[in-house]
Design an enzyme around this catalytic site. Structure first.
Site, PDB file in Angstrom:
ATOM      1  N   SER A  24       0.820  -1.219   0.000  1.00  0.00           N
ATOM      2  CA  SER A  24       0.000   0.000   0.000  1.00  0.00           C
ATOM      3  C   SER A  24       0.848   1.261   0.000  1.00  0.00           C
ATOM      4  CB  SER A  24      -0.947  -0.005   1.201  1.00  0.00           C
ATOM      5  OG  SER A  24      -0.218  -0.211   2.398  1.00  0.00           O
ATOM      6  N   THR A 156     -39.675  27.260  -9.201  1.00  0.00           N
ATOM      7  CA  THR A 156     -39.938  25.885  -8.753  1.00  0.00           C
ATOM      8  C   THR A 156     -40.180  25.111 -10.043  1.00  0.00           C
ATOM      9  OG1 THR A 156     -42.307  26.270  -8.563  1.00  0.00           O
ATOM     10  CG2 THR A 156     -41.016  26.637  -6.568  1.00  0.00           C
ATOM     11  N   HIS A 157     -39.791  23.855 -10.081  1.00  0.00           N
ATOM     12  CA  HIS A 157     -39.899  23.044 -11.313  1.00  0.00           C
ATOM     13  C   HIS A 157     -39.177  23.706 -12.487  1.00  0.00           C
ATOM     14  CE1 HIS A 157     -43.185  20.931  -9.178  1.00  0.00           C
ATOM     15  NE2 HIS A 157     -43.523  22.148  -8.796  1.00  0.00           N
ATOM     16  N   SER A 278     -14.126  25.565 -27.963  1.00  0.00           N
ATOM     17  CA  SER A 278     -14.351  24.305 -28.658  1.00  0.00           C
ATOM     18  C   SER A 278     -13.276  24.168 -29.718  1.00  0.00           C
ATOM     19  CB  SER A 278     -15.738  24.322 -29.310  1.00  0.00           C
ATOM     20  OG  SER A 278     -15.757  23.478 -30.435  1.00  0.00           O
ATOM     21  N   LYS A 284     -17.538  29.254 -29.612  1.00  0.00           N
ATOM     22  CA  LYS A 284     -17.975  28.670 -28.348  1.00  0.00           C
ATOM     23  C   LYS A 284     -17.145  29.099 -27.147  1.00  0.00           C
ATOM     24  CE  LYS A 284     -20.109  25.156 -27.718  1.00  0.00           C
ATOM     25  NZ  LYS A 284     -21.356  24.461 -27.517  1.00  0.00           N
ATOM     26  N   ASN A 286     -17.311  27.469 -23.397  1.00  0.00           N
ATOM     27  CA  ASN A 286     -18.015  26.405 -22.666  1.00  0.00           C
ATOM     28  C   ASN A 286     -17.751  26.473 -21.169  1.00  0.00           C
ATOM     29  OD1 ASN A 286     -19.001  25.285 -25.053  1.00  0.00           O
ATOM     30  ND2 ASN A 286     -17.133  24.067 -25.354  1.00  0.00           N
ATOM     31  N   GLU A 291     -19.120  22.223 -15.170  1.00  0.00           N
ATOM     32  CA  GLU A 291     -19.459  20.867 -15.626  1.00  0.00           C
ATOM     33  C   GLU A 291     -18.582  19.833 -14.928  1.00  0.00           C
ATOM     34  OE1 GLU A 291     -20.972  22.143 -20.102  1.00  0.00           O
ATOM     35  OE2 GLU A 291     -19.058  21.109 -19.882  1.00  0.00           O
TER      36      GLU A 291
HETATM   37  N1  ARG Z   1      -1.250  -1.219   5.329  1.00  0.00           N
HETATM   38  C1  ARG Z   1      -2.148  -1.769   6.281  1.00  0.00           C
HETATM   39  C2  ARG Z   1      -3.520  -1.108   6.207  1.00  0.00           C
HETATM   40  O1  ARG Z   1      -3.611  -0.100   5.596  1.00  0.00           O
HETATM   41  C3  ARG Z   1      -1.615  -1.592   7.657  1.00  0.00           C
HETATM   42  C4  ARG Z   1      -2.142  -2.549   8.656  1.00  0.00           C
HETATM   43  C5  ARG Z   1      -1.599  -3.903   8.411  1.00  0.00           C
HETATM   44  N2  ARG Z   1      -1.994  -4.812   9.429  1.00  0.00           N
HETATM   45  C6  ARG Z   1      -1.963  -6.096   9.293  1.00  0.00           C
HETATM   46  N3  ARG Z   1      -2.341  -6.837  10.287  1.00  0.00           N
HETATM   47  N4  ARG Z   1      -1.570  -6.651   8.168  1.00  0.00           N
HETATM   48  O2  ARG Z   1      -4.504  -1.575   6.717  1.00  0.00           O
END
Ligand code: ARG
Length: 464
Positions: A24, A156-157, A278, A284, A286, A291
């Site tokens: 992660s 309204t509407h 555009s 144009k 825009n 948006e």
């Molecule tokens: N990267 C993990 C998370 O975001 C950290 C916690 C990991 N804990 C574990 N028991 N593997 O959740």
């Protein structure tokens, strides 16, 4: 083969695919400040409780400060192979300070570590988003004050209904954004509880002082129950919901700006800074910015649904599924902050076409309700009879190709002689200013609402 820092039992090097799925660091590096701050508070507490020595604490604390500096200067890059931000920081710390670094994780698990990091991040973002909301509300109030007498057809509407003023309309949005502000603030207050010291799921036999780390990290107190805490992501769901609702408000406003800047309405002109051309149609201009704000609301809803779905089947306590909690939150936060900044700039710099707004008030018989109200008030008519008579007036005006506000005395008298004296009441500005009931659109009431909102803004800013 290097021993995996976070596995005592696993001998084989991880498969590349596992790393891609599991790691992660590519996204949770966003939490490096919180991770280091949490670790420093934890280490200090460990030393205070005699769980680690003062020397080890000094080494860890200095080392963590260095890691922070290295990350901020780019000397320590968070692009490496570490599993997550927690392992990356601990690895670098241990490289810098040696064995002391290996003691940091005493009486802690990544489960309470990630919970405290992520909570601190979310609490900080609640505050930063609230400050951006304050700035946006300030801009709206400023514009509202300038336009408390600018006539605008209230709808309204999406049909012309009654005359209002532009300031009043902008205040409606300021009110929505104030509710958003309250939601962010209340959610931060509710979740200002520290997970640190919960360890893996059930607390720890070490004599930790959860109150000390809680206080050091700006929490109100430690959470009650560790089993709940390590898998609680309600604080993340709340910010996602609060952002989704706020984006819904931004989207509604954007929709109006898109309509208002079209040639059908021509109520506002967005600054050239906030419009694009555009590639094929040379004429144009825009409204891409509103948006996009409207469009980005979709991902904010998606991120909320996605985390609700991640959480729905999880048995207690921590499960790796919750690692999926972060990217959506980071994305929603980024979207929210950018959208608030852009919306504010767009409001500050748009030009209001007061003549077009006022001219639009002379279409759609905005004064019709006022005429019925007059019959009720001054002539003692039952409202339903008045309503039907005014219907006839509207039909007659249509036959003449006029708006009801443009009818002359004799024309009104054609429908019913008693209506002649109402002629001077059908002016749209008079009608707008007649709505003097509390919360109504009359300029004096609009100014009162602006004052109240301004007072509120001042009070929360001086507290903050
Ligand atoms: N990267 C993990 C998370 O975001 C950290 C916690 C990991 N804990 C574990 N028991 N593997 O959740």
């Amino acid at each position: 083969m290097s021993q995996k820092i976070a596995s005592a039992r696993i001998s084989a090097e991880s498969s590349e695919l596992l790393k891609e799925l599991n790691n992660s660091l590519p996204f949770d590096r966003e939490l490096y400040r919180e991770d280091i701050r949490g670790s420093r508070a934890h280490a200090r507490m460990l030393a205070q409780q005699g769980i680690i020595s003062a020397e080890d604490f000094a080494a860890i604390d200095e080392g963590l400060k260095r890691v922070l500096e290295e990350i901020e200067s780019g000397a320590f890059s968070l692009d490496g192979e570490d599993e997550d931000i927690h392992m990356a920081v601990e690895r670098r710390l241990t490289e810098l300070v040696g064995d002391a670094g290996k003691r940091l994780h005493t009486a802690r698990s990544r489960n309470d570590q990630v919970a405290v990091d992520f909570r601190m991040y979310v609490l900080r973002k609640n505050e930063e988003i609230s400050a951006l909301l304050e700035a946006l509300i300030e801009s709206l109030l400023h514009k509202a004050r300038q336009h408390s007498e600018t006539l605008l057809p209230g709808m309204t509407h999406l049909q012309h209904a009654q005359p209002i003023n532009l300031g009043y309309h902008l205040l409606a949005y300021a009110s929505m954004f104030r509710r958003d502000w309250e939601r962010f603030t209340e959610s931060a207050e509710r979740n200002r509880l520290s997970p640190l010291g919960c360890a893996a799921l059930a607390g720890t036999p070490h004599p930790v002082d959860r109150r000390a780390t809680s206080e050091a990290l700006g929490f109100r107190e430690p959470t009650l129950n560790c089993l709940d805490t390590v898998s609680d992501r309600d604080f993340a769901l709340e910010i996602l919901f609060n952002i989704a609702t706020m984006m819904m408000h931004i989207s509604r406003f954007s929709e109006e700006l898109i309509l208002w800047s079209s040639s059908e309405f021509s109520f506002v002109r967005l600054s050239d800074k906030h419009a694009t051309g555009s590639s094929i149609m040379p004429q144009k201009k825009n409204p891409d910015i509103p948006e996009l704000l409207r469009g980005k609301t979709g991902r904010a809803y998606g991120n909320l649904m996605s985390l609700l779905t991640v959480m729905k089947g999880l048995p207690l306590a921590y499960n790796k599924d919750t690692q999926e909690d972060k990217e959506g939150v980071f994305d929603s936060v980024r979207t929210a902050e950018l959208s608030l900044r852009v919306l504010r700039e767009m409001i500050d710099e748009m030009t209001v076409n007061e003549e077009a707004m006022e001219a639009a008030c002379r279409r759609g018989h905005l004064a019709a309700t006022d005429l019925a109200d007059w019959l009720v008030r001054e002539q003692g008519w039952p409202f339903r009879d008045a309503y039907h008579l005014v219907g006839k007036v509207v039909n007659y005006a249509e036959e003449l190709g006029k708006d009801i506000s443009e009818l002359e005395e004799r024309e009104l008298a054609q429908v019913d002689p008693r209506l002649a004296e109402a002629q001077n009441l059908l002016d749209n500005r008079l009608c707008m200013n007649a709505r003097r009931s509390e919360g109504g659109t009359a300029t004096e009431r609009t100014l009162e609402q602006i004052d109240k909102m301004q007072k509120w803004l001042l009070s929360v800013r001086s507290e903050g």
